[in-house]
Design an enzyme around this catalytic site. Structure first.
Site, PDB file in Angstrom:
ATOM      1  N   HIS A  96       0.801  -1.232   0.000  1.00 25.34           N
ATOM      2  CA  HIS A  96       0.000   0.000   0.000  1.00 25.34           C
ATOM      3  C   HIS A  96       0.835   1.285   0.000  1.00 25.34           C
ATOM      4  O   HIS A  96       0.495   2.268   0.658  1.00 25.34           O
ATOM      5  CB  HIS A  96      -0.962   0.010   1.185  1.00 25.34           C
ATOM      6  CG  HIS A  96      -2.016  -1.046   1.131  1.00 25.34           C
ATOM      7  ND1 HIS A  96      -2.462  -1.595  -0.049  1.00 25.34           N
ATOM      8  CD2 HIS A  96      -2.734  -1.649   2.125  1.00 25.34           C
ATOM      9  CE1 HIS A  96      -3.413  -2.503   0.216  1.00 25.34           C
ATOM     10  NE2 HIS A  96      -3.580  -2.550   1.528  1.00 25.34           N
ATOM     11  N   HIS A 167      -9.750   1.770   0.354  1.00 24.23           N
ATOM     12  CA  HIS A 167      -9.639   0.662   1.308  1.00 24.23           C
ATOM     13  C   HIS A 167     -10.733   0.747   2.379  1.00 24.23           C
ATOM     14  O   HIS A 167     -10.482   0.463   3.559  1.00 24.23           O
ATOM     15  CB  HIS A 167      -8.255   0.683   1.958  1.00 24.23           C
ATOM     16  CG  HIS A 167      -7.782  -0.639   2.459  1.00 24.23           C
ATOM     17  ND1 HIS A 167      -8.345  -1.273   3.541  1.00 24.23           N
ATOM     18  CD2 HIS A 167      -6.783  -1.463   2.026  1.00 24.23           C
ATOM     19  CE1 HIS A 167      -7.722  -2.403   3.774  1.00 24.23           C
ATOM     20  NE2 HIS A 167      -6.765  -2.553   2.864  1.00 24.23           N
ATOM     21  N   GLU A 285     -11.482  -3.904  -2.804  1.00 24.42           N
ATOM     22  CA  GLU A 285     -10.518  -2.931  -3.316  1.00 24.42           C
ATOM     23  C   GLU A 285     -10.333  -3.160  -4.822  1.00 24.42           C
ATOM     24  O   GLU A 285      -9.595  -4.045  -5.236  1.00 24.42           O
ATOM     25  CB  GLU A 285      -9.191  -3.087  -2.586  1.00 24.42           C
ATOM     26  CG  GLU A 285      -9.295  -3.005  -1.067  1.00 24.42           C
ATOM     27  CD  GLU A 285      -8.131  -3.681  -0.398  1.00 24.42           C
ATOM     28  OE1 GLU A 285      -6.968  -3.318  -0.695  1.00 24.42           O
ATOM     29  OE2 GLU A 285      -8.366  -4.599   0.424  1.00 24.42           O
TER      30      GLU A 285
END
Length: 322
Positions: A96, A167, A285
């Site tokens: 991420h 997210h 996601e």
């Protein structure tokens, strides 16, 4: 309105979108979706009350993650003959965007009436190890039919890799129950098997048919594998995702221009480091595939000067009308 300040003294603002029935709160910190309040009063995403909580207790709750959402194996990729090394913040891999990804940056906001806001972050060349200065825009729009659309745009001044996604953790029971009873349908015939570090295994995506990963027909989250999913699905062209919560009668349909969706059921939330326990919410996601910079067989995640990354995802809600 002001939501607070970061330890560095940056102001964080909150913007509330409304279509007269639904209300969606977004933050300039991390381009976060803090809450999604349905007309029946339920808040169906996990949120936190303070800036400090988002910086110390969050597991990316509601944030836009980047520059590269999901994992890059060993935090390394090679682009145009140059090897780049990223922070290793997840079991020897990069996750991420690294230690200080887009979720921890304060974005610039430009509201557009009561139903939309555009947030912009300029990620400098070398930020978290990524090449090129990237300008990322995320626009949240709440439409008249109770859909929350997320539009993504990005440009770069040098070749780079990019995978932007939101997210948010959804719980259509409004927190009254965990998500193991949620019924999920994913229009995807293949998924990406992963190793212990959640890096996709070599080879083509695997067929879901005959496996616990098959959500081509409705199935409860907790029906198989003890409800523990954290896998990327290769969506059919135009493939949709549907989630229904049978007790409340609430449901959500997800559409996207992206080729994949990471389905994560929140089983790694612990209720200690975060205020939410296991299975408190599930994530959908929409994205390019994990580790795509190292996998030429996957849809490309490369962005070059003169190109514009454009993608969109819509979460459309229904309530008491299954």
């Amino acid at each position: 309105m002001s939501f607070g300040t970061t330890p560095a003294g940056e102001r964080v603002d909150r913007y509330v979108l409304s279509n007269g029935r639904m209300r969606v709160s977004t933050l300039t910190l991390g381009a976060i979706v803090q809450s999604v309040e349905l007309p029946d009063g339920a808040d169906v995403v996990l949120g936190l009350p303070t800036v400090a909580d988002y910086l110390t207790r969050s597991r990316y709750f509601g944030a836009v993650v980047g520059r590269y959402g999901n994992r890059i194996a060993a935090g390394t990729f090679t682009l145009d003959g140059v090897t780049y090394r990223l922070p290793l913040n997840n079991n020897g891999h990069s996750l991420h965007g690294g230690e200080t990804g887009f979720d921890k940056r304060v974005w610039r906001a430009e509201p557009d009436g009561e139903r939309a806001v555009r947030l912009t972050h300029v990620s400098k060349d070398g930020e978290e190890g990524y090449p090129g200065t990237l300008t990322a825009e995320v626009t949240y729009t709440l439409d008249e039919d109770d859909g929350l659309s997320i539009g993504y745009r990005a440009t770069t001044d040098a070749p780079t890799v990019l995978n932007l996604t939101n997210h948010s953790y959804f719980n259509l029971a409004g927190g009254a129950r965990d998500v193991r009873g949620h019924v999920v349908t994913i229009e995807a015939d293949h998924y990406l098997p992963v190793d212990e570090g959640k890096i996709p295994l070599p080879g083509a995506p695997a067929a879901v048919a005959g496996t616990p990963y098959d959500f081509t027909g409705p199935a409860a989250v907790g029906e198989r594998l003890d409800g523990c999913y954290d896998h990327c699905y290769a969506l059919r062209p135009g493939g949709r995702i549907r989630v229904a919560e049978p007790v409340s009668g609430r449901s959500m349909e997800v559409t996207t221009t992206e080729p994949g969706v990471q389905f994560y059921t929140g089983h790694m939330l612990d209720g200690v480091a975060t205020p939410y326990g296991r299975f408190a919410g599930l994530c959908l996601e929409t994205q390019r595939f994990p580790d795509a910079p190292n996998r030429p067989d996957f849809p490309s995640a490369v962005l070059r000067p003169g190109e514009e990354h454009v993608s969109s995802t819509t979460y459309r809600f229904d309530y008491n009308r299954l």
